[in-house]
Write a protein that holds these residues in place. Structure first.
Motif, PDB file in Angstrom:
ATOM      1  N   ILE A   1       0.834  -1.201   0.000  1.00  0.00           N
ATOM      2  CA  ILE A   1       0.000   0.000   0.000  1.00  0.00           C
ATOM      3  C   ILE A   1       0.870   1.252   0.000  1.00  0.00           C
ATOM      4  O   ILE A   1       0.598   2.224  -0.707  1.00  0.00           O
ATOM      5  N   ALA A   2       1.967   1.188   0.783  1.00  0.00           N
ATOM      6  CA  ALA A   2       2.891   2.332   0.831  1.00  0.00           C
ATOM      7  C   ALA A   2       3.440   2.627  -0.566  1.00  0.00           C
ATOM      8  O   ALA A   2       3.552   3.788  -0.976  1.00  0.00           O
ATOM      9  N   ALA A   3       3.757   1.562  -1.310  1.00  0.00           N
ATOM     10  CA  ALA A   3       4.294   1.746  -2.658  1.00  0.00           C
ATOM     11  C   ALA A   3       3.247   2.382  -3.568  1.00  0.00           C
ATOM     12  O   ALA A   3       3.547   3.307  -4.330  1.00  0.00           O
ATOM     13  N   GLU A   4       2.012   1.905  -3.453  1.00  0.00           N
ATOM     14  CA  GLU A   4       0.950   2.454  -4.302  1.00  0.00           C
ATOM     15  C   GLU A   4       0.728   3.933  -4.012  1.00  0.00           C
ATOM     16  O   GLU A   4       0.540   4.742  -4.916  1.00  0.00           O
ATOM     17  N   LEU A   5       0.774   4.257  -2.724  1.00  0.00           N
ATOM     18  CA  LEU A   5       0.611   5.655  -2.331  1.00  0.00           C
ATOM     19  C   LEU A   5       1.725   6.523  -2.896  1.00  0.00           C
ATOM     20  O   LEU A   5       1.488   7.606  -3.431  1.00  0.00           O
ATOM     21  N   ALA A   6       2.952   6.012  -2.776  1.00  0.00           N
ATOM     22  CA  ALA A   6       4.104   6.776  -3.275  1.00  0.00           C
ATOM     23  C   ALA A   6       3.953   7.038  -4.769  1.00  0.00           C
ATOM     24  O   ALA A   6       4.227   8.140  -5.253  1.00  0.00           O
ATOM     25  N   ILE A   7       3.477   6.029  -5.501  1.00  0.00           N
ATOM     26  CA  ILE A   7       3.319   6.195  -6.948  1.00  0.00           C
ATOM     27  C   ILE A   7       2.277   7.254  -7.267  1.00  0.00           C
ATOM     28  O   ILE A   7       2.474   8.113  -8.121  1.00  0.00           O
ATOM     29  N   MET A   8       1.178   7.231  -6.489  1.00  0.00           N
ATOM     30  CA  MET A   8       0.139   8.238  -6.700  1.00  0.00           C
ATOM     31  C   MET A   8       0.680   9.633  -6.406  1.00  0.00           C
ATOM     32  O   MET A   8       0.475  10.576  -7.158  1.00  0.00           O
ATOM     33  N   GLU A   9       1.373   9.744  -5.285  1.00  0.00           N
ATOM     34  CA  GLU A   9       1.835  11.058  -4.864  1.00  0.00           C
ATOM     35  C   GLU A   9       2.937  11.594  -5.760  1.00  0.00           C
ATOM     36  O   GLU A   9       2.993  12.780  -6.064  1.00  0.00           O
ATOM     37  N   MET A  10       3.822  10.711  -6.183  1.00  0.00           N
ATOM     38  CA  MET A  10       4.888  11.165  -7.068  1.00  0.00           C
ATOM     39  C   MET A  10       4.332  11.399  -8.467  1.00  0.00           C
ATOM     40  O   MET A  10       5.000  11.971  -9.321  1.00  0.00           O
ATOM     41  N   GLY A  11       3.105  10.943  -8.672  1.00  0.00           N
ATOM     42  CA  GLY A  11       2.470  11.180  -9.967  1.00  0.00           C
ATOM     43  C   GLY A  11       3.172  10.444 -11.091  1.00  0.00           C
ATOM     44  O   GLY A  11       3.279  10.938 -12.201  1.00  0.00           O
TER      45      GLY A  11
ATOM     46  N   ALA B   1      -1.803   5.316 -13.191  1.00  0.00           N
ATOM     47  CA  ALA B   1      -0.662   5.112 -12.297  1.00  0.00           C
ATOM     48  C   ALA B   1       0.158   3.949 -12.846  1.00  0.00           C
ATOM     49  O   ALA B   1      -0.371   3.031 -13.470  1.00  0.00           O
ATOM     50  N   TRP B   2       1.451   4.029 -12.629  1.00  0.00           N
ATOM     51  CA  TRP B   2       2.381   3.027 -13.142  1.00  0.00           C
ATOM     52  C   TRP B   2       2.232   1.750 -12.328  1.00  0.00           C
ATOM     53  O   TRP B   2       2.435   1.760 -11.113  1.00  0.00           O
ATOM     54  N   PRO B   3       1.877   0.597 -12.948  1.00  0.00           N
ATOM     55  CA  PRO B   3       1.719  -0.635 -12.165  1.00  0.00           C
ATOM     56  C   PRO B   3       3.093  -1.163 -11.745  1.00  0.00           C
ATOM     57  O   PRO B   3       3.972  -1.346 -12.583  1.00  0.00           O
ATOM     58  N   PHE B   4       3.253  -1.370 -10.474  1.00  0.00           N
ATOM     59  CA  PHE B   4       4.570  -1.697  -9.923  1.00  0.00           C
ATOM     60  C   PHE B   4       4.443  -2.863  -8.958  1.00  0.00           C
ATOM     61  O   PHE B   4       3.522  -2.917  -8.144  1.00  0.00           O
ATOM     62  N   ASP B   5       5.361  -3.824  -9.066  1.00  0.00           N
ATOM     63  CA  ASP B   5       5.396  -4.929  -8.126  1.00  0.00           C
ATOM     64  C   ASP B   5       6.555  -4.716  -7.168  1.00  0.00           C
ATOM     65  O   ASP B   5       7.680  -4.445  -7.602  1.00  0.00           O
ATOM     66  N   ILE B   6       6.284  -4.843  -5.863  1.00  0.00           N
ATOM     67  CA  ILE B   6       7.314  -4.452  -4.896  1.00  0.00           C
ATOM     68  C   ILE B   6       8.460  -5.461  -4.764  1.00  0.00           C
ATOM     69  O   ILE B   6       9.510  -5.130  -4.228  1.00  0.00           O
ATOM     70  N   ILE B   7       8.250  -6.692  -5.227  1.00  0.00           N
ATOM     71  CA  ILE B   7       9.327  -7.687  -5.099  1.00  0.00           C
ATOM     72  C   ILE B   7      10.364  -7.449  -6.208  1.00  0.00           C
ATOM     73  O   ILE B   7      10.041  -7.545  -7.389  1.00  0.00           O
ATOM     74  N   PRO B   8      11.608  -7.128  -5.844  1.00  0.00           N
ATOM     75  CA  PRO B   8      12.594  -6.813  -6.873  1.00  0.00           C
ATOM     76  C   PRO B   8      13.044  -8.043  -7.653  1.00  0.00           C
ATOM     77  O   PRO B   8      12.876  -9.174  -7.201  1.00  0.00           O
ATOM     78  N   ARG B   9      13.596  -7.785  -8.817  1.00  0.00           N
ATOM     79  CA  ARG B   9      14.215  -8.838  -9.613  1.00  0.00           C
ATOM     80  C   ARG B   9      15.721  -8.690  -9.421  1.00  0.00           C
ATOM     81  O   ARG B   9      16.233  -7.580  -9.440  1.00  0.00           O
TER      82      ARG B   9
ATOM     83  N   MET C   1      12.518   3.031 -14.536  1.00  0.00           N
ATOM     84  CA  MET C   1      13.607   2.317 -13.872  1.00  0.00           C
ATOM     85  C   MET C   1      14.086   3.130 -12.661  1.00  0.00           C
ATOM     86  O   MET C   1      14.258   2.597 -11.561  1.00  0.00           O
ATOM     87  N   LEU C   2      14.297   4.427 -12.855  1.00  0.00           N
ATOM     88  CA  LEU C   2      14.812   5.274 -11.776  1.00  0.00           C
ATOM     89  C   LEU C   2      13.786   5.442 -10.658  1.00  0.00           C
ATOM     90  O   LEU C   2      14.115   5.368  -9.480  1.00  0.00           O
ATOM     91  N   GLU C   3      12.530   5.639 -11.036  1.00  0.00           N
ATOM     92  CA  GLU C   3      11.497   5.835 -10.024  1.00  0.00           C
ATOM     93  C   GLU C   3      11.232   4.545  -9.242  1.00  0.00           C
ATOM     94  O   GLU C   3      10.944   4.588  -8.049  1.00  0.00           O
ATOM     95  N   ASN C   4      11.334   3.399  -9.922  1.00  0.00           N
ATOM     96  CA  ASN C   4      11.139   2.129  -9.227  1.00  0.00           C
ATOM     97  C   ASN C   4      12.122   1.993  -8.062  1.00  0.00           C
ATOM     98  O   ASN C   4      11.782   1.493  -6.996  1.00  0.00           O
ATOM     99  N   ARG C   5      13.338   2.452  -8.301  1.00  0.00           N
ATOM    100  CA  ARG C   5      14.336   2.365  -7.243  1.00  0.00           C
ATOM    101  C   ARG C   5      13.978   3.300  -6.089  1.00  0.00           C
ATOM    102  O   ARG C   5      14.099   2.930  -4.917  1.00  0.00           O
ATOM    103  N   VAL C   6      13.519   4.495  -6.425  1.00  0.00           N
ATOM    104  CA  VAL C   6      13.139   5.447  -5.372  1.00  0.00           C
ATOM    105  C   VAL C   6      12.043   4.845  -4.495  1.00  0.00           C
ATOM    106  O   VAL C   6      12.089   4.910  -3.267  1.00  0.00           O
ATOM    107  N   ILE C   7      11.072   4.204  -5.147  1.00  0.00           N
ATOM    108  CA  ILE C   7       9.964   3.608  -4.384  1.00  0.00           C
ATOM    109  C   ILE C   7      10.470   2.450  -3.530  1.00  0.00           C
ATOM    110  O   ILE C   7      10.128   2.330  -2.354  1.00  0.00           O
TER     111      ILE C   7
END
Lengths: 483, 312
Positions: A48-58, A73-81, A178-184
């Motif tokens: 949920i924290a990740a989803e919120l961050a994506i919304m807020e960072m726009g 919103a950018w669909p993002f999975d929190i488990i890294p590869r 790629m860059l924003e995924n790391r920030v999240i």
């Protein structure tokens, strides 16, 4: 309480993180240990924290639909590869080698055409490519580099080998994600960055700026660099704005620029006209200059080709670079590496059948149900046939489409592309992924540490494009050696 | 700096200031209603009038009441002058200007927008509305502070400042308009009796009560409040101060040569206003005139710096 790993199935394909249900590969050992220390509720909170961050960072991308353009919103999975740095070192070398060879090839196509004269490739392929621009013949961009920014798609098959699926040499996108995924991920799992040695990626904008500066027409002083976007309705507008901001460059639209009688490019500013030295253009060749290409283009700048050919402005990527971004030309890349660099290819191609070759065509038509057939020039996963997933009617319909225009199609065996654990309703499930590293080439060459991992969120789906239900993951290159 | 960017930042600032001002306007009106005794003629109609939105309002609603007016002014996405429409427009302008502003600026406005969007329904109750408006006011203030502390006070910043102050001057004049409208329309002595409360609320709406007291040092009366809000050059929401800020920013911008004359004209016009001698009706005329002059100034700024349609 059930584990999030329960019934995790590693038989679907090669799994990037797991040997089996509960047994992680060495690279993912620490991550799995950490995930197991969190309970479900805790994992849910992070999600949920990740989803919120994506919304807020726009962080968004635009989808075109009948109801208008929607920012999603950018669909993002929190488990890294995760990839081992040792393996990555080899891949990185292979990517440099490949882009260097591709640039030699493009220079040759618009120059001597020795590759063709020496019989390495039929000239017909270049002449019939819609991305070959005769206006570019004889041009010599700085450092002999045409494709300054390349996004190469890699996939791993069940044999564990990484294959190059395609080279995107026109206007590859995705690096901002790629860059924003790391920030999240840093926000969501800060603990992990303390314990695991993850290679940083945030120097990309600096490297991009340096590369763009290196192609300025005059190497004295600070060049004026702009990012040319088609505008806010483009699906990648977010990225254009993001990169301009990160580089401290101007984000411009076609109507902000003009080419004056001196064949130089200027932008309209509050101080009057200001000269522009380098344009990172995110507009396709077709729309770049209505004087030369499509007359109806309202996105481009009249006279831009004139200015570029006069050597008054640097363009990245150079017009015409897309000639090597063609799935038929792709088949010849290993030969280019041998011919121009006198080296053996480090990264293998996926075996490719060219429908323009009568022998190959026969094979393709006889094995349509097992193959993936792609148009030579499309991107975004459109207009292709995935044989094993298609109905008999779809296969037959495609047979006619290919026979009508064989030059426009290639076929490849259906790969069993690798999977990685992805959070699906409180539980981890394997989902297919690919990897798009970004390579910059100007005076020097730079490769991102990892790249953008795209994931097909739908069960069983192999299509990772964001426009068609794909998402993405953070990509970690980790060094296993004790530092 | 691109002409296009200058225009977007200018509008970003105007829309955000407008968002804040609508919130202030509705707040002060609610407060007034609570302070005035029952039976005193005061409705919601004036809020519609000072925004010149009668036609649009009556196209949507039949009755002028608290519920309809607040919905219309605060959350109606289809009325371009509403709070939510202004905030959405501000967001669109900042979304397309991210390359010039600190990261936090976009994130902040986006957050504000998302928060507002999910709370649109809360404005129907007075309690919910108070909270809603408070959040807006805080959010707008935070944005102003964020830019002042995080952003170089460079040309982009100057366009933001110009936009903000132009909009602010315009809104202060509208709020004064509201006051004179209330006073001129009321025939009963009862309202006159509550004049002090009215002016006090006007000052509160502009966050000026304390500063007024420090500056004027006498009991609150209409003429002094008007004087303070029109001519004072220290108080940020007085028109005199806004015009001065605009003038200052303009002088620091490139290619400003054609503008100072107009600004000086506007400044002397403002300073020449003599409140002591005007009737309510004349005052309304002066305020109207002032709003037109601000409109002209906008036109000159746009001609001078913004992107004109390129000749083809």
């Amino acid at each position: 309480m059930k584990s999030i790993w329960e019934n995790y199935n590693t038989d679907v394909a090669y799994d990037e993180l797991m040997y089996s249900e509960y047994q992680p590969r060495p690279v993912s050992h620490s991550l799995c240990q950490y995930l197991n220390s969190l309970n479900k509720e805790n994992i849910d909170k992070r999600k949920i924290a990740a989803e919120l961050a994506i919304m807020e960072m726009g962080i968004s991308f635009t989808v075109y639909s009948d109801e208008g353009n929607i920012d999603r919103a950018w669909p993002f999975d929190i488990i890294p590869r995760i990839l081992d740095a040792k393996e990555w070192k080899i891949i990185e070398k292979g990517l440099r080698q490949r882009l260097t060879a591709l640039n030699c090839f493009i220079s040759d196509v618009y120059g001597e055409q020795n590759f063709i004269k020496d019989g390495k490739m039929p000239g017909e392929i270049v002449n019939s490519s819609k991305n070959f621009r005769k206006e570019c013949v004889g041009m010599k961009p700085r450092h002999g580099v045409w494709a300054n920014i390349c996004g190469t798609d890699l996939v791993r098959d069940k044999d564990g080998i990484m294959y190059v699926l395609e080279d995107n040499l026109r206007v590859p996108s995705g690096v901002s994600y790629m860059l924003e995924n790391r920030v999240i991920t840093k926000r969501v799992f800060p603990e992990l960055f303390q314990d695991i040695n993850i290679l940083p990626i945030d120097d990309y904008p600096t490297q991009l700026l340096e590369m763009l500066s290196s192609i300025a027409p005059h190497q004295n002083g600070k060049p004026q660099i702009v990012v040319l976007t088609p505008g806010i309705y483009n699906s990648a507008y977010f990225e254009h704005a993001f990169l301009a901001q990160q580089m401290g460059a101007q984000l411009v639209e076609g109507s902000d620029l003009l080419v004056d009688d001196d064949d130089c490019v200027y932008m309209r500013t509050i101080e009057g006209l200001t000269k522009v030295d380098v344009i990172y253009r995110r507009i396709d060749d077709d729309f770049l200059d209505p004087e030369v290409f499509r007359k109806d283009s309202a996105l481009g700048v009249s006279g831009l080709m004139r200015a570029w050919k006069a050597g008054n402005v640097g363009l990245a990527n150079a017009p015409g670079a897309g000639v090597a971004d063609d799935k038929v030309v792709y088949a010849y890349v290993p030969e280019m590496i041998r011919y121009f660099l006198n080296e053996e290819p480090i990264l293998p191609n996926v075996p490719t059948y060219l429908c323009s070759d009568p022998e190959h065509l026969d094979y393709v038509l006889a094995h349509l149900a097992e193959l993936v057939v792609k148009p030579a020039n499309e991107s975004g996963g459109y207009g292709m046939l995935v044989g094993p997933h298609a109905t008999a009617e779809e296969v037959e319909a495609f047979r006619h489409i290919i026979q009508d225009n064989p030059r426009n199609y290639i076929a490849q065996p259906t790969l069993s592309i690798s999977t990685a654990p992805t959070l699906c309703n409180d539980k981890l499930e394997p989902r297919h992924i690919d990897l798009r590293p970004f390579i910059l080439q100007g005076e020097n060459t730079f490769v991102t540490a990892g790249g953008l991992t795209r994931v097909a969120l739908k069960k069983g789906s192999l299509v990772v494009n964001s426009s068609q239900g794909g998402g993405s993951k953070d990509t970690w290159i980790i060094s296993m050696e004790e530092g | 700096m691109l002409s296009r960017s200058a225009e977007r930042l200018y509008w970003l600032a105007r829309y955000l200031e407008r968002t804040e001002n609508i919130a202030r306007l509705v707040s002060v009106h609610m407060n007034l209603l609570m302070d005035l005794p029952k039976g005193v003629e005061m409705g919601w109609q004036q809020l519609i009038s000072i925004n010149g939105a009668e036609q649009e309002f009556f196209g949507k609603y039949n009755v002028v009441n608290e519920r309809n007016v607040t919905r219309f002014l605060l959350v109606d996405a289809n009325y371009a002058g509403s709070l939510f429409a202004s905030l959405s427009a501000a967001r669109e302008n900042i979304r397309t200007s991210r390359d010039l502003l600190p990261d936090e600026a976009w994130e902040h406005v986006n957050e504000m927008y998302l928060h507002t969007k999910t709370n649109l329904d809360t404005v129907s109750s007075r309690h919910g509305r108070s909270l809603f408006l408070n959040e807006i006011l805080k959010g707008c203030q935070r944005f102003t502070g964020l830019l002042s502390g995080y952003m170089s006070h460079n040309n982009p910043y100057r366009f933001i400042r110009i936009g903000r102050n132009l909009e602010r001057a315009d809104m202060t004049s509208r709020i004064l308009d509201l006051a004179s409208l209330l006073l001129s329309e009321s025939r009963s002595d009862e309202v006159r009796q509550y004049e002090t409360i009215l002016w006090m609320n006007i000052l509160k709406a502009l966050n000026g009560l304390l500063m007024y007291r420090q500056s004027v040092r006498s009991r609150i009366n209409g003429d002094d409040v008007l004087d303070f809000l029109l001519l004072n050059t220290d108080f940020p929401r007085s028109i005199g101060c806004c015009v001065e800020e605009i003038s200052h920013s303009i002088q620091l911008l490139p290619n400003h040569e054609s503008l100072p004359e107009k600004i000086v004209g506007l400044q002397s016009y403002v300073q020449a206003i003599d409140i002591q001698q005007v009737t309510q009706l004349q005052l309304r005329g002066i305020l109207d005139d002032l709003q037109n002059k601000l409109g002209d100034l906008h036109g000159q700024i746009a001609d001078n710096w913004f992107l004109s349609t390129p000749e083809i």
